[in-house]
Design an enzyme around this catalytic site. Structure first.
Site, short mmCIF file in Angstrom:
data_model
loop_
_atom_site.label_atom_id
_atom_site.label_comp_id
_atom_site.label_asym_id
_atom_site.label_seq_id
_atom_site.Cartn_x
_atom_site.Cartn_y
_atom_site.Cartn_z
N HIS A 159 0.93 -1.27 0.02
CA HIS A 159 0.13 0.03 -0.02
C HIS A 159 0.86 1.21 0.03
O HIS A 159 0.44 2.26 0.60
CB HIS A 159 -0.92 -0.11 1.22
CG HIS A 159 -1.60 -1.20 1.42
ND1 HIS A 159 -2.97 -1.67 0.85
CD2 HIS A 159 -1.28 -2.18 2.32
CE1 HIS A 159 -3.28 -2.80 1.44
NE2 HIS A 159 -2.35 -3.09 2.30
N SER A 280 16.17 20.40 -16.82
CA SER A 280 14.78 21.29 -17.34
C SER A 280 15.33 22.41 -17.88
O SER A 280 16.52 23.09 -17.84
CB SER A 280 14.26 21.56 -15.95
OG SER A 280 13.51 22.90 -16.08
N LYS A 286 17.25 20.45 -11.80
CA LYS A 286 16.59 19.18 -11.97
C LYS A 286 17.35 18.17 -12.58
O LYS A 286 18.19 18.47 -13.32
CB LYS A 286 15.41 19.64 -13.00
CG LYS A 286 14.30 20.45 -12.43
CD LYS A 286 13.61 19.78 -11.02
CE LYS A 286 12.74 18.56 -11.35
NZ LYS A 286 11.73 18.92 -12.04
N GLU A 293 10.11 7.37 -17.08
CA GLU A 293 8.99 7.78 -17.34
C GLU A 293 8.73 7.32 -18.72
O GLU A 293 7.40 6.89 -19.25
CB GLU A 293 8.76 9.21 -17.25
CG GLU A 293 9.07 9.77 -15.87
CD GLU A 293 9.08 11.08 -15.85
OE1 GLU A 293 8.53 11.79 -15.06
OE2 GLU A 293 10.30 11.81 -16.54
#
Ligand code: ARG
Length: 464
Positions: A159, A280, A286, A293
């Site tokens: 969970h 970025s 970043k 992804e």
């Protein structure tokens, strides 16, 4: 060029030609189409349609076409101007250019229906072999990573909440098992792909007495198909491949999701290699996990490929229907995304490093050892539900008083509940509970070391 037309007074409309042409995607089958056609020319020789000399002449022409097809000029006009309906038509047009009227014999007893089934099978067989190699590369990278931090302790989650401490290699080997099943599944798929359909004709079986086993042998197939109508209407082997691709992508997407989280600031467990991350355009600090992804994202496309072909096939009347031409964009896309994602995942695994202090701190800050304490009570004779209650109260009190497991001494535990004997205090340390889980499949250090050694042996076996 068309492989039909005698029965028509007018040619196809420009719109229909554009709409129905498949060369822009099935051109990827040209090599296998030619290989199948060369074998078919030999089969035609054996049934007396071609002389040996004619067979040789056609085979040489096919090989020359294959060579030509590696140049851009070969494709000029063919794809953009819709000169040919599909790759099979293109190859025959080129054959006519080289071999003249002799080329008119090549399609004797053959239909594009058995030809396309053959081509996809030949193509998939090679693609599966390449994919298996890529999958093995990823599995081997996981094993290497596990060997790098054999004793690191991390939190296992259920969970998305810290559940129990486990060894880092145990976590990595969980993915190894998923990919090992994927490997088996792909090999199973390969068996169902590796069946030779030529001789089925359009759907009733060819009108020429081919030795189909000899054709299968010539093209390296394990066996021949058993029913010509089945061949004409069947794309199960492609759906099997898409299913295998889907499960592998599903596993990759879960690994990607884990590592996107584990490499983020909130976890800080993993440092992804610079080579698989991007920056970025506005935020200079970043380091984004784009490779992972994209693996997660491409998974959606592959699931779509499966649904698309599945639904295309649903309810089709026997046998071949042109709907089935839509199989190829799905097969090619899924194969490309799968192979690309496996390769990307391997490079991510190879270049990612674990920072063991962070996951250990995550375990120590939490009550992930609660089950170890309850197990210890149960081992001393306390019925488990009572042990669960005692430790539950211990956690509640600790949470109220901001106490971590390590804050509890043996004496404090005994004062909290006399069921706690002095030797149980050691289970506030995660490594102690891990050591109790020495059974096959468990996270005990000896079990994990054995599992890791077994994984290496199994990999060597699978690589054969
Ligand atoms: N391009 C077609 C396909 O991939 C080849 C088969 C065409 N057969 C036919 N009966 N029109 O399905």
């Amino acid at each position: 060029m068309k492989l039909w037309g005698g029965r028509f007074e007018a040619g196809p409309s420009e719109v229909f030609e554009r709409f129905s042409g498949s060369l822009h995607f099935d051109k990827r089958l040209i090599d296998v189409d030619i290989r199948g056609s060369i074998a078919y020319a030999s089969a035609l020789k054996h049934v007396g349609i071609l002389t040996t000399q004619e067979r040789d002449e056609l085979a040489a022409a096919f090989l020359a076409i294959q060579k030509d097809s590696q140049t851009p000029e070969f494709w000029q006009g063919a794809v953009d101007q819709g000169a040919d309906e599909d790759v099979h038509t293109l190859v025959i047009r080129k054959l006519k250019e080289r071999a003249g009227t002799l080329a008119d014999k090549i399609h004797t007893g053959r239909s594009r229906n058995d030809q396309v089934s053959l081509d996809i099978r030949l193509w998939l067989r090679e693609e599966i072999d390449a994919t298996l190699k890529e999958l093995l590369g990823l599995m081997s990278a996981l094993v290497d990573m596990a060997k790098r931090d054999p004793t690191a302790i991390v939190a296992g989650y259920t969970h998305t909440r810290r559940a129990q401490p486990v060894l880092w290699p145990h976590y990595l080997l969980a993915y190894f098992e998923m990919f090992a099943r994927d490997l088996e599944r792909l090999k199973e798929t390969r068996k169902r792909v590796d069946v030779m359909p030529l001789g089925s004709g359009a759907m009733a079986g060819s009108g020429f007495p081919f030795d189909r086993d000899a054709i299968a042998k010539d093209l390296g197939f394990a066996s021949i198909t058993r029913n010509s109508m089945d061949v004409s209407g069947d794309r199960d082997f492609a759906l099997d491949f898409l299913h295998a691709a889907n499960l592998t992508m599903l596993h990759l997407s879960r690994l990607a999701e884990d590592w996107i989280l584990y490499s983020g600031e909130e976890y800080g467990w993993l440092e992804l290699g610079d080579g698989v991350t991007s920056g970025s355009s506005i935020m200079p600090q970043k380091k984004n996990p784009d490779s992972l992804e994209l693996i997660r994202g491409k998974c959606g496309g592959v699931f779509g490929d499966y649904s698309a072909l599945f639904l295309t096939m649903k309810g089709l009347p026997m046998t071949y229907n042109r709907d089935m031409q839509e199989d190829k964009p799905r097969i090619f896309d899924a194969a490309d995304q799968l192979r690309g994602s496996l390769e990307m995942a391997r490079v991510v695994v190879e270049t990612t490093r674990l920072n063991p202090a962070r996951p250990l701190a995550a375990v120590e800050e939490s009550w992930a050892v609660a089950t170890d304490l309850a197990d210890a009570l149960a081992r001393s004779g306390v019925p488990f539900h009572q042990a669960h209650k005692i430790v539950g109260r211990l956690v509640l009190e600790s949470v109220r008083d901001s106490k971590k497991p390590a804050d509890w001494t043996a004496q404090a535990l005994a004062e909290f509940d006399p069921a706690f004997t002095a030797d149980m205090a050691r289970y506030v340390k995660p490594a102690e509970g891990i050591e109790t889980r020495e059974l096959p499949g468990g996270t005990g250090p000896k079990s994990v070391a054995k599992a890791l050694a077994d994984a290496s042996t199994r990999l060597a076996e699978m690589n054969k």
